[in-house]
Design a protein around this motif. Sequence first.
Motif, PDB file in Angstrom:
ATOM      1  N   SER A   1      79.100 -24.812 114.527  1.00 30.81           N
ATOM      2  CA  SER A   1      78.097 -26.499 115.193  1.00 30.81           C
ATOM      3  C   SER A   1      78.382 -26.667 113.921  1.00 30.81           C
ATOM      4  N   ASP A   2      78.209 -26.609 112.764  1.00 32.01           N
ATOM      5  CA  ASP A   2      77.875 -27.356 111.396  1.00 32.01           C
ATOM      6  C   ASP A   2      79.225 -27.482 110.554  1.00 32.01           C
ATOM      7  N   PRO A   3      80.092 -27.770 110.792  1.00 28.12           N
ATOM      8  CA  PRO A   3      81.773 -28.091 109.988  1.00 28.12           C
ATOM      9  C   PRO A   3      81.770 -28.697 109.084  1.00 28.12           C
ATOM     10  N   LEU A   4      80.582 -29.685 108.522  1.00 29.53           N
ATOM     11  CA  LEU A   4      81.057 -30.758 107.881  1.00 29.53           C
ATOM     12  C   LEU A   4      79.756 -30.430 106.668  1.00 29.53           C
ATOM     13  N   ALA A   5      80.317 -30.801 105.612  1.00 31.96           N
ATOM     14  CA  ALA A   5      79.296 -30.319 104.404  1.00 31.96           C
ATOM     15  C   ALA A   5      79.426 -32.022 104.143  1.00 31.96           C
ATOM     16  N   SER A   6      77.682 -31.886 104.125  1.00 36.24           N
ATOM     17  CA  SER A   6      76.797 -33.566 103.147  1.00 36.24           C
ATOM     18  C   SER A   6      77.329 -33.944 102.563  1.00 36.24           C
ATOM     19  N   ILE A   7      76.824 -35.259 101.845  1.00 34.34           N
ATOM     20  CA  ILE A   7      76.744 -36.231 100.773  1.00 34.34           C
ATOM     21  C   ILE A   7      76.219 -37.054 100.702  1.00 34.34           C
TER      22      ILE A   7
END
Length: 317
Positions: free
Chosen positions: A89-95
């Motif tokens: 549900s949250d496959p991308l890391a944030s910057i």
Amino acid sequence: MSGFAYVVHEGKARKTTLREALHEQANLSWTHLTTNDGRAKAWLGGEARLGPFVLESLTAVETRPRCDAVGDGAVINLRGLSSEAMGSSDPLASIRIYAQGGHVFSVTRKPLNAIDPVRKQVEAGEILDPGDLIAAISQAITEELDPVVADLGDTLDDCEEQIAGKQVFQLRRSVNQTRTQAIGYRRFLNPQRAALERLAALPGEWLRDDDRLHLNAAADRAARMAEELESIRERAAVMHETLTDLRAEQIDQRSLMIAIVAMVFLPLTFLTGLLGMNVEGIPFAHASWAFWGVVGVCVAMAVAIAGYFVRRHWFEP
């Protein structure tokens, strides 16, 4: 708390400490923190002296792609691929990025793959100011995501070929995984496109015309990937329905075959059960030909019943 800092002055990049980067007078001062503990928040609010809104934006636990103007700077949140395993549900890391004047502060809670190629560009002297840096990060993120989205489409193409060949089993899991991944990526790519477009339209001397062109190109690429993911999601939904129908059809065909076999043997079972009763008076009980006679009658009955079903087209798929 871990991180790194670079200072770029007159086209030359130099790696320095976090503290020294705060006080350097240069074209670009980039401070990056990789952490999820409270020390980063204390450092950003203490030594870096960032305002409450910026501090909260850089250290929030949950984020989505966005872009907000803050004075003559901006806060930008983007999402990209990570080397660590991420949830479906949250496959991308944030910057999280804050840019103002010649200073850029960035924070990641999970390793972001796009950081390493951008660091190499900085060290090679290809990035000269904050606009170049943010555009490079945006482009690195979208360039890495593009083949991943294309692979999802190729996976569905392979599944469609297998469906055409009636290879239904094991496909449902693959289709469901592809659909889940597409939904997870699309959740962030649509707002990321909007964030990049808004960033490109922000006033400010730290964003040059070529930076705005690169940001618009990254936004256009994100929009194209979002459209592709929407198409993949819809195709996966149609394929899931098709697989369900094919599975139900296979079950119906097998149930029909079982029913036909049962109906063929039902009268035979009745006949053999009737003749197998341990009572007096069964006809031809002591005749030498009786066994083979009963076998012949059973075969004739089975052929007649099967022939009836063939004429009624019960064996056709």
